[in-house]
Design an enzyme around this catalytic site. Structure first.
Site, mmCIF file in Angstrom:
data_model
loop_
_atom_site.group_PDB
_atom_site.id
_atom_site.type_symbol
_atom_site.label_atom_id
_atom_site.label_comp_id
_atom_site.label_asym_id
_atom_site.label_seq_id
_atom_site.Cartn_x
_atom_site.Cartn_y
_atom_site.Cartn_z
ATOM 1 N N GLU A 288 -4.837 -1.958 -0.785
ATOM 2 C CA GLU A 288 -5.735 -1.183 0.070
ATOM 3 C C GLU A 288 -7.025 -0.828 -0.676
ATOM 4 O O GLU A 288 -8.056 -0.589 -0.065
ATOM 5 C CB GLU A 288 -5.018 0.099 0.524
ATOM 6 N N HIS A 309 16.524 -15.917 -8.312
ATOM 7 C CA HIS A 309 17.397 -16.777 -7.513
ATOM 8 C C HIS A 309 16.820 -17.017 -6.123
ATOM 9 O O HIS A 309 17.506 -17.532 -5.251
ATOM 10 C CB HIS A 309 18.792 -16.156 -7.425
ATOM 11 N N LYS A 423 -4.638 -1.048 14.494
ATOM 12 C CA LYS A 423 -4.418 0.138 15.333
ATOM 13 C C LYS A 423 -5.129 -0.037 16.667
ATOM 14 O O LYS A 423 -4.589 0.306 17.722
ATOM 15 C CB LYS A 423 -4.930 1.399 14.631
HETATM 16 O O1 PA5 Z 1 -3.752 5.377 1.961
HETATM 17 C C1 PA5 Z 1 -3.951 5.705 3.118
HETATM 18 O O2 PA5 Z 1 -4.956 6.332 3.443
HETATM 19 C C2 PA5 Z 1 -2.958 5.363 4.197
HETATM 20 O O3 PA5 Z 1 -1.864 4.680 3.715
HETATM 21 C C3 PA5 Z 1 -2.448 6.629 4.842
HETATM 22 O O4 PA5 Z 1 -1.863 7.419 3.858
HETATM 23 C C4 PA5 Z 1 -1.454 6.326 5.930
HETATM 24 O O5 PA5 Z 1 -2.042 5.494 6.892
HETATM 25 C C5 PA5 Z 1 -0.967 7.578 6.576
HETATM 26 O O6 PA5 Z 1 -2.022 8.327 7.082
HETATM 27 P P1 PA5 Z 1 -1.839 9.840 7.463
HETATM 28 O O7 PA5 Z 1 -1.491 10.586 6.227
HETATM 29 O O8 PA5 Z 1 -3.141 10.275 8.044
HETATM 30 O O9 PA5 Z 1 -0.717 9.895 8.478
#
Ligand code: PA5
Length: 448
Positions: A288, A309, A423
């Site tokens: 990310e 394996h 999303k």
């Molecule tokens: O790193 C990030 O920003 C995402 O992985 C969020 O943590 C994840 O989408 C969850 O978001 P939220 O904490 O708003 O529910």
């Protein structure tokens, strides 16, 4: 003393000394950009010195919440996804065990994770697993609107109310969320749930050392003061802007050098099943942060010897765009002696009486040699022990490395614009209000 050691000796056939030298000024600049908060996404870099500014007072609400949960519950259901989930799960596996819930002892409670998938089967079966046990819920969401945890929270809230009544349920919910904004914050205020804060200046995937990770860890019996102390020490250990003195920078530099040579997939490998979630947490952190503008190293993982394996053939002889970073535990918490039977029917007489930890380590060393021979550059991160000290330092090491690495790629390592695309498609197909235009387009596409 540092709990981790970085080893680049497995790169000898792949990277020349002068190549590290050639990138050192770029790395210095990237590091300065990060710590001076002068780069893209600087508003989300408070993790750089978060651990060292924590005090007894700032941690008191977390300790108190954990003690209350331990006093009135056998089980804590932690509801969250992505950065609001992976850190706590990784930490409990790492310091305690993937079998924590079966081996739970003392004041610690069992910790189950929910809201990290959309699966009805997962929710329903967790419901059965909890059964009659007393439980509490820690719902973690910065936005409060993330679909998966919001759905799971509805189910568990309903279950709490059915078991403990409206008021009793409220006493068993801790909402970890934004200090001021968001749907979960508003609901918590309206309902009177206890809240813990996700700091403004720390994004989800860097939030494991905030209340996001610390409350589930503390409830599971991990000493969070020690984890933070280790991370605070790591802030000093990894503070130099010279990659010859700062192994996190050396790791970032080697990754970049390898990427430029066409090694575009990194496998984070381990030799302990309890490190599987370290890799899951790391994959989010790396993927990310770096995967933007059609750039970035693809983060993947392998659990050895299991995956030798399954993936072993590919790693040894498949496309040569892989490099491997192996997390190696120098002192296992457990050791076993391979039983003596005096028989060689299974061909194991030569291993009789040997330490299984030594066999595991020797296998790891052998696999490095084989993979290097097969053309897979190798890096190693040695962690002394799977304890709080090792965890705190490891977290900081990888976070620092990816922050610098992101700036080496000239991208913003602290945003995640790409996660919105799925999303939009999902909300459009689910006919979420506000997505009417997109709903039409996506439904039409499916009907084509
Ligand atoms: O790193 C990030 O920003 C995402 O992985 C969020 O943590 C994840 O989408 C969850 O978001 P939220 O904490 O708003 O529910």
């Amino acid at each position: 003393m540092a709990a981790i050691k970085f080893d680049s000796s497995g790169l000898k056939n792949f990277v020349k000394d002068n190549e590290l030298d050639e990138i050192k000024d770029q790395v210095r600049f990237a590091h300065q950009t990060l710590v001076q908060k002068s780069g893209a996404g600087a508003d989300f870099t408070d993790w750089v010195n978060w651990a060292s500014i924590q005090t007894e007072a700032t941690l008191a609400p977390i300790h108190q919440a954990a003690e209350k949960i331990q006093a009135n519950s056998k089980v804590l259901v932690v509801i969250g996804i992505g950065g609001s989930y992976l850190g706590a799960r990784m930490a409990i596996d790492f310091v305690k065990s993937p079998w924590h819930n079966e081996l739970v002892a003392g004041k610690a409670v069992k910790v189950y994770f929910a809201g990290n998938a959309m699966s009805p089967m997962a929710l329903d079966q967790l419901d059965q697993v909890i059964g009659d046990q007393d439980f509490s819920v820690n719902v973690i969401s910065k936005s409060g609107t993330t679909t998966e945890p919001a759905v799971a929270f509805r189910f568990f809230k309903q279950r709490l109310v059915a078991k403990y009544g409206e008021e009793g349920a409220k006493e068993r919910i801790v909402a970890t969320t934004d200090a001021k904004r968001g749907a979960l914050k508003s609901e918590a205020e309206a309902e009177g749930y206890q809240t813990l804060t996700i700091p403004d200046g720390i994004g989800g995937r860097f939030s494991v050392l905030s209340a996001v990770g610390l409350l589930p860890m503390a409830a599971a019996g991990i000493d969070i003061d020690q984890v933070l102390a280790a991370a605070a020490t790591a802030e000093k250990t990894y503070s130099s802007d010279d990659l010859y003195e700062n192994p996190a920078l050396a790791y970032a530099a080697y990754r970049r050098i390898l990427y430029d040579k066409g090694y575009t997939t990194e496998i984070l490998a381990n030799w302990e099943p309890s490190l599987q979630y370290l890799s899951e947490w790391w994959k989010q952190l790396m993927g990310e942060s770096e995967g933007k503008n059609q750039k970035g190293i693809y983060p993947s993982s392998a659990n050895y010897s299991t995956d030798l394996h399954s993936l072993g053939q590919y790693i040894q002889e498949g496309r040569r765009d892989l490099f491997e970073t192996v997390v190696r535990v120098d002192h296992s918490k457990h050791d076993l002696t391979i039983p003596k039977t005096g028989s060689n029917e299974d061909g194991l007489l030569y291993l009789e009486g040997k330490s299984l930890e030594e066999v595991n380590k020797t296998a790891a060393t052998g696999v490095v040699l084989a993979h290097v021979d097969g053309g897979v550059p190798n890096l190693a991160v040695h962690v002394d022990r799977q304890d709080e000290a090792g965890l705190g330092e490891l977290i900081y090491f990888f976070e620092m490395a990816v922050g610098v690495s992101g700036y080496l790629f000239n991208i913003n390592p602290f945003n995640q614009p790409g996660v919105e695309a799925y999303k939009t498609a999902m909300f459009a197909l689910l006919d979420k209000p506000g997505y009417e235009e997109q709903s039409k387009v996506y439904h039409e596409r499916l009907n084509d």
